[in-house]
Design a protein around this motif. Structure first.
Motif, PDB file in Angstrom:
ATOM      1  N   ASP A   1      -4.761  31.904 -89.981  1.00 37.96           N
ATOM      2  CA  ASP A   1      -3.746  32.321 -90.956  1.00 37.96           C
ATOM      3  C   ASP A   1      -2.352  32.253 -90.344  1.00 37.96           C
ATOM      4  OD1 ASP A   1      -5.527  32.858 -93.092  1.00 37.96           O
ATOM      5  OD2 ASP A   1      -6.045  34.792 -92.191  1.00 37.96           O
TER       6      ASP A   1
ATOM      7  N   PRO B   1      -4.655  20.940 -91.040  1.00 39.49           N
ATOM      8  CA  PRO B   1      -5.247  22.111 -91.700  1.00 39.49           C
ATOM      9  C   PRO B   1      -6.551  21.736 -92.399  1.00 39.49           C
ATOM     10  CG  PRO B   1      -2.900  21.942 -92.185  1.00 39.49           C
ATOM     11  CD  PRO B   1      -3.281  20.659 -91.510  1.00 39.49           C
TER      12      PRO B   1
ATOM     13  N   ARG C   1      -9.603  25.602 -97.058  1.00 39.70           N
ATOM     14  CA  ARG C   1     -10.139  26.963 -97.010  1.00 39.70           C
ATOM     15  C   ARG C   1     -11.360  27.041 -97.933  1.00 39.70           C
ATOM     16  NH1 ARG C   1      -6.397  31.053 -95.001  1.00 39.70           N
ATOM     17  NH2 ARG C   1      -4.429  30.053 -94.419  1.00 39.70           N
ATOM     18  N   GLU C   2     -12.435  27.546 -97.405  1.00 38.23           N
ATOM     19  CA  GLU C   2     -13.629  27.751 -98.219  1.00 38.23           C
ATOM     20  C   GLU C   2     -14.467  28.861 -97.624  1.00 38.23           C
ATOM     21  OE1 GLU C   2     -16.978  24.909 -97.824  1.00 38.23           O
ATOM     22  OE2 GLU C   2     -15.462  23.540 -97.050  1.00 38.23           O
ATOM     23  N   ASP C   3     -15.409  29.330 -98.405  1.00 41.66           N
ATOM     24  CA  ASP C   3     -16.238  30.466 -97.985  1.00 41.66           C
ATOM     25  C   ASP C   3     -17.365  29.948 -97.100  1.00 41.66           C
ATOM     26  OD1 ASP C   3     -17.079  33.030 -97.751  1.00 41.66           O
ATOM     27  OD2 ASP C   3     -17.821  33.247 -99.802  1.00 41.66           O
TER      28      ASP C   3
ATOM     29  N   TYR D   1     -18.363  28.927 -92.604  1.00 48.51           N
ATOM     30  CA  TYR D   1     -18.023  29.008 -91.185  1.00 48.51           C
ATOM     31  C   TYR D   1     -18.285  27.663 -90.519  1.00 48.51           C
ATOM     32  CZ  TYR D   1     -18.111  34.135 -91.643  1.00 48.51           C
ATOM     33  OH  TYR D   1     -17.871  35.436 -92.004  1.00 48.51           O
TER      34      TYR D   1
ATOM     35  N   ASP E   1     -13.977  31.091 -89.063  1.00 50.32           N
ATOM     36  CA  ASP E   1     -14.067  31.431 -90.480  1.00 50.32           C
ATOM     37  C   ASP E   1     -13.110  30.515 -91.237  1.00 50.32           C
ATOM     38  OD1 ASP E   1     -13.995  32.557 -93.016  1.00 50.32           O
ATOM     39  OD2 ASP E   1     -14.108  34.610 -92.274  1.00 50.32           O
ATOM     40  N   LEU E   2     -13.649  29.656 -92.090  1.00 50.15           N
ATOM     41  CA  LEU E   2     -12.817  28.683 -92.794  1.00 50.15           C
ATOM     42  C   LEU E   2     -11.927  29.324 -93.857  1.00 50.15           C
ATOM     43  CD1 LEU E   2     -15.328  25.714 -93.116  1.00 50.15           C
ATOM     44  CD2 LEU E   2     -13.275  25.820 -91.694  1.00 50.15           C
ATOM     45  N   ARG E   3     -12.147  30.582 -94.177  1.00 52.94           N
ATOM     46  CA  ARG E   3     -11.239  31.277 -95.088  1.00 52.94           C
ATOM     47  C   ARG E   3      -9.924  31.621 -94.394  1.00 52.94           C
ATOM     48  NH1 ARG E   3     -14.999  36.196 -96.622  1.00 52.94           N
ATOM     49  NH2 ARG E   3     -15.085  36.101 -94.347  1.00 52.94           N
ATOM     50  N   GLN E   4      -9.905  31.561 -93.060  1.00 55.83           N
ATOM     51  CA  GLN E   4      -8.723  31.952 -92.281  1.00 55.83           C
ATOM     52  C   GLN E   4      -7.882  30.757 -91.844  1.00 55.83           C
ATOM     53  OE1 GLN E   4     -10.640  34.149 -89.152  1.00 55.83           O
ATOM     54  NE2 GLN E   4     -10.898  35.994 -90.416  1.00 55.83           N
ATOM     55  N   GLY E   5      -8.165  29.569 -92.373  1.00 56.06           N
ATOM     56  CA  GLY E   5      -7.362  28.393 -92.097  1.00 56.06           C
ATOM     57  C   GLY E   5      -7.194  28.077 -90.625  1.00 56.06           C
TER      58      GLY E   5
END
Length: 303
Positions: free
Chosen positions: A76, A52, A55-57, A59, A94-98
């Motif tokens: 996710d 994994p 997660r960060e804001d 890409y 998108d790194l916010r989506q793991g």
């Protein structure tokens, strides 16, 4: 440029793919935002699940250098089967989506680390509002000629970083960030009239900075700051003033300096290479021959 350990690039990204380290270039050309390109390669099949990622804001924008059709993606925790994972396509994560990948084919790609703060710096300079999202279809490879050419252009720099000048690398990653903001973020530039190029003092200062540091020249953001401009505005204005972008002007200046030293006959080609900012005599010969049409030795003999 040097590798760092913060953010999803370089060694932290490599470890997620089971690699001890990965070649990486790093730039802060956009308002001190970290932009980076990491090369990932696994030649054996059935790697399995990647670790994994934090997660960060931000890409990751991938350029697939090798087809990797047999793998699954999870966002996710939800499975998506990738399509069109051919060599040369662009992929966006998108790194916010793991994002996690289950890889069965060998893989080889470049990963461009793009924080949202860098995208919003591009938007702000264009007079556009901050970006909410990049618009793309998840798990679908994109035939993006611009991204392919820009990211491919840094492959030689990743392979031999000592041959790459910070001005060139800053120029490429800045162009890549701008392309993503415009092509996928919906940024539209203001219709403003640009009044020519740099002021005389700005052009003189920029040329002085670049000329004084042929061996380890300043990055684009440093030169732009000295001129009181943003990197994008400076690069555009410099080109209007000189007809070439900053990294191209510097290359021509290094070649001209080499010609001056070649005329003295007092220095070896290896000495001239180092004094003019080339990594070694081989690098000097290759660049000089491409720019002039003759090798340095031939050019000196024909004087």
């Amino acid at each position: 440029m040097a590798s760092r350990t913060q953010g999803v690039y370089g060694d932290p990204l490599a470890s997620a793919f089971g690699l001890s380290r990965a070649p990486t270039i790093v730039s802060r050309a956009l308002h001190k935002s970290t932009l980076a390109v990491t090369e990932l390669r696994g030649d054996l099949p059935n790697f399995g699940l990647t670790a994994p990622l934090p997660r960060e804001d931000a890409y990751l924008v991938g350029l697939q250098l090798r087809a990797c059709h047999d793998h699954d993606l999870y966002f996710d925790g939800r499975l998506m089967r990738p399509t069109n994972w051919c060599a040369g396509v662009t992929s966006i994560y998108d790194l916010r989506q793991g994002p996690v990948a289950d890889i069965r084919d060998p893989f080889h790609c470049l990963m461009f680390y793009l924080p949202r703060v860098a995208l919003n710096a591009v938007a702000a300079e264009a007079g556009a509002p901050p970006l909410n999202e990049l618009r793309y279809q998840r798990a679908v490879g994109i035939d993006d000629t611009v991204a392919r050419q820009l990211l491919s252009s840094v492959l030689p720099a990743i392979a031999q970083p000592e041959h790459a000048h910070p001005l060139f690398l800053d120029h490429v990653v800045m162009a890549m960030a701008s392309h993503m903001a415009y092509a996928y973020g919906g940024v539209r530039a203001r219709h403003v009239h640009h009044r020519g190029g740099l002021a005389t003092w700005q052009l003189k200062r920029a040329m002085q900075l670049m000329s004084e540091s042929l061996t380890e020249g300043p990055g684009l953001s440093r030169v732009a700051e000295e001129c009181g401009l943003s990197p994008r505005h400076f690069a555009r204005a410099f080109r209007q003033s000189t007809g070439v972008p900053p990294h191209r002007w510097l290359l021509q200046h290094r070649v001209q300096r080499a010609k001056d030293l070649l005329r003295t006959h007092a220095l070896t080609l290896a000495d001239i290479a180092l004094r003019c900012g080339f990594a070694d005599q081989s690098h000097f010969t290759r660049v000089f021959s491409r720019e002039v049409g003759f090798s340095p030795g031939q050019w000196r003999r024909d004087l």
